[in-house]
Write an enzyme that holds these catalytic residues in place. Structure first.
Site, PDB file in Angstrom:
ATOM      1  N   GLU A 244       0.857  -1.251   0.028  1.00 30.31           N
ATOM      2  CA  GLU A 244      -0.135  -0.079  -0.126  1.00 30.31           C
ATOM      3  C   GLU A 244       1.028   1.422   0.046  1.00 30.31           C
ATOM      4  OE1 GLU A 244      -1.435   3.102   0.903  1.00 30.31           O
ATOM      5  OE2 GLU A 244      -2.104   2.487   3.046  1.00 30.31           O
ATOM      6  N   CYS A 278      -2.347   9.092   3.013  1.00 33.70           N
ATOM      7  CA  CYS A 278      -2.377   8.430   1.664  1.00 33.70           C
ATOM      8  C   CYS A 278      -3.644   8.603   0.920  1.00 33.70           C
ATOM      9  CB  CYS A 278      -1.847   7.142   1.837  1.00 33.70           C
ATOM     10  SG  CYS A 278      -2.873   6.031   2.766  1.00 33.70           S
TER      11      CYS A 278
END
Length: 499
Positions: A244, A278
């Site tokens: 990720e 993010c």
């Protein structure tokens, strides 16, 4: 995520200090684990994994339920540890912790249904067979966590890996080792028999050692560049990884959108946690019919948002000092290319804090549009229609999250976005829904955490075919007759030969 660079520390022998980003005060001292330490930790985890797997789904679910109970009852204490190491407000620390608790609950409750033995059709040709598939534990999972959401993000891997029957070795960021230790210690109270969840601390070398220590999978959250290095190292032993990485997440605002809601979501998504998210909002594409009104609403809603360490501040300092120069560079580049700061600007970036910056008229090839800023800035661009908005939103190497505000075309637009996740008419809602998978495409990584996909990410698929009775036609033998082949050819023609 942005690239992790060394935090200012005082190294004494084999330890390092964790510092408050708001004051530089030492909030904890932790060991720098060597490659030998990491290898020994993984070996202990190997034994623990067998014991943990033997508890079965029900036994593990009961322990996970107790663990989330401890986290819930001690929530104020956990939030304070998060604030000490990240500088974020207690309310934000609580939000990420509450979401993490929800994920622990979901993973424990649903693991049996998702991973338990399932029947499959054997088909007509193999009708004498019983077909099943099950998902077995991998063994030992290494989790390398980030500093920006030190509870929510790593537990999105840890909880699901544990529920699937694995032992976990957790390497938190060197910026938030205290949060990692708190979580591991709380788990050890519930599971004292074996070191099912262990902590290792240190810098990049410690994380690299974990990748090469013989774990059965690595779950990494961090920068794209670091993710590529981890993949390269893992390839040496064919160790699978789930990555990720960063994002440059867009918001699309259609002409019929609720502009107040869209503006509020943009302000919160761009500036909360000092922009260190993010899946935070970094780019907004707005229909030309409502662009000016939308910008005015964003500026109005942003004017009272302030960074600081006091109780009234909406968000805290930039956790990683080196990121301040990245934020300033992106703003400078945007302004140099003809962009305008309708709020903030270059002067909004200080020594510890970055105040909100809203940029308009920024060219698409500017750093502020193409590269992950990971700070409290947002670009807003005018588009002629939503087709152009989709095209520009997809014109990026990243593909993590996205948001659409539209009363009539929300689902249609969401399906056109090249991202792993999209929220419609609400900010980042997919992250809080435990049943939805979380992950990206392109430079945002691959693999999924959360939901059924997250459980299966940490399991080994096992297919079993069991003969129930001897078939009248023997197909897998050298004694097979020509008449059998002719019969099979006729049968498959009947089954599959129609035009």
């Amino acid at each position: 995520m942005t690239a992790v660079q060394p935090k200012p520390t005082t190294t004494i022998g084999e330890t390092f200090d964790s510092l408050s980003p708001a004051t530089d005060e030492v909030v904890g001292t932790y060991p720098i684990h060597t490659a030998e330490d990491v290898k020994a930790t993984v070996e202990r985890a190997r034994v623990a994994a067998e014991w943990w797997a033997s508890l079965g789904f029900a036994g593990r679910a009961e322990r996970l339920k107790s663990w989330k109970g401890v986290l819930t009852r001690r929530l104020p204490q956990l939030c304070q540890v998060v604030r000490d190491e990240t500088g974020k407000p207690i309310a934000d620390a609580q939000l990420e912790s509450v979401l993490a608790i929800e994920h622990i609950a979901w993973a424990g409750k649903h693991a049996r249904k998702v991973l338990g033995k399932q029947k499959r059709s054997a088909g007509l040709l193999m009708s004498n067979q019983a077909a099943t598939v099950e998902y077995q534990p991998l063994g030992v999972v290494g989790v390398i966590g980030p500093w920006n959401y030190p509870v929510f993000t790593p537990l999105g891997s840890i909880a699901y890996a544990l529920a699937a029957g694995n032992a976990v070795v957790f390497k938190p960021s060197e910026y938030t080792p205290g949060v990692g230790k708190w979580l591991v210690d709380a788990f050890a109270e519930i599971v004292p028999e074996q070191p099912v969840l262990q902590l290792i601390t240190g810098f990049g070398e410690t994380g690299a050692a974990l990748v090469g220590a013989g774990v059965d999978k690595i779950a990494f959250t961090g920068s794209t560049a670091t993710g590529k290095r981890i993949m390269a190292a893992a390839a040496e032993t064919l160790t699978p990884v789930v990555i990720e990485a960063g994002g440059k997440d867009p918001v699309l605002v259609d002409a019929d959108a609720d502009l107040d809601a869209a503006a509020d979501a943009t302000v919160w998504g761009a500036f909360s946690n000092s922009g260190q998210t993010c899946i935070g909002v970094e780019r907004v594409y707005v229909h030309e019919k409502v662009h000016d009104e939308f910008v005015a609403k964003v500026v109005e809603k942003s004017k009272d948002v302030r960074a600081g360490s006091d109780e009234a501040a909406q968000y805290g300092p930039v956790t990683m000092p080196s990121q301040l120069s990245v934020i300033k560079r992106h703003i400078q580049d945007a302004l140099a290319r003809g962009g305008k700061a309708v709020l903030g600007g270059e002067g909004a970036v200080g020594d510890r804090y970055a105040q909100p910056t809203v940029l308009v008229d920024v060219p698409e090839d500017a750093e502020a549009v193409q590269e992950e800023t990971f700070g409290p800035t947002v670009t807003i661009a005018k588009v002629r229609d939503m087709d152009e908005a989709v095209e520009r939103a997809n014109n990026t190497k990243y593909g993590l999250g996205s948001t659409v505000f539209s009363k009539s075309r929300g689902v249609e637009l969401a399906e056109k976005l090249r991202t792993g996740m999209t929220a419609i008419n609400a900010p980042l809602s997919f992250a809080g829904i435990a049943s939805l998978p979380f992950g990206g495409v392109g430079d945002s990584g691959f693999g999924r955490i959360h939901g059924p996909e997250g459980l299966r990410e940490f399991a080994r698929t096992k297919a079993i075919a069991r003969q129930r009775f001897t078939a009248p036609l023997t197909l897998t033998s050298f004694s097979r007759k020509e008449s059998t082949d002719a019969l099979v050819a006729k049968l498959v023609t009947i089954l599959h030969g129609k035009r």
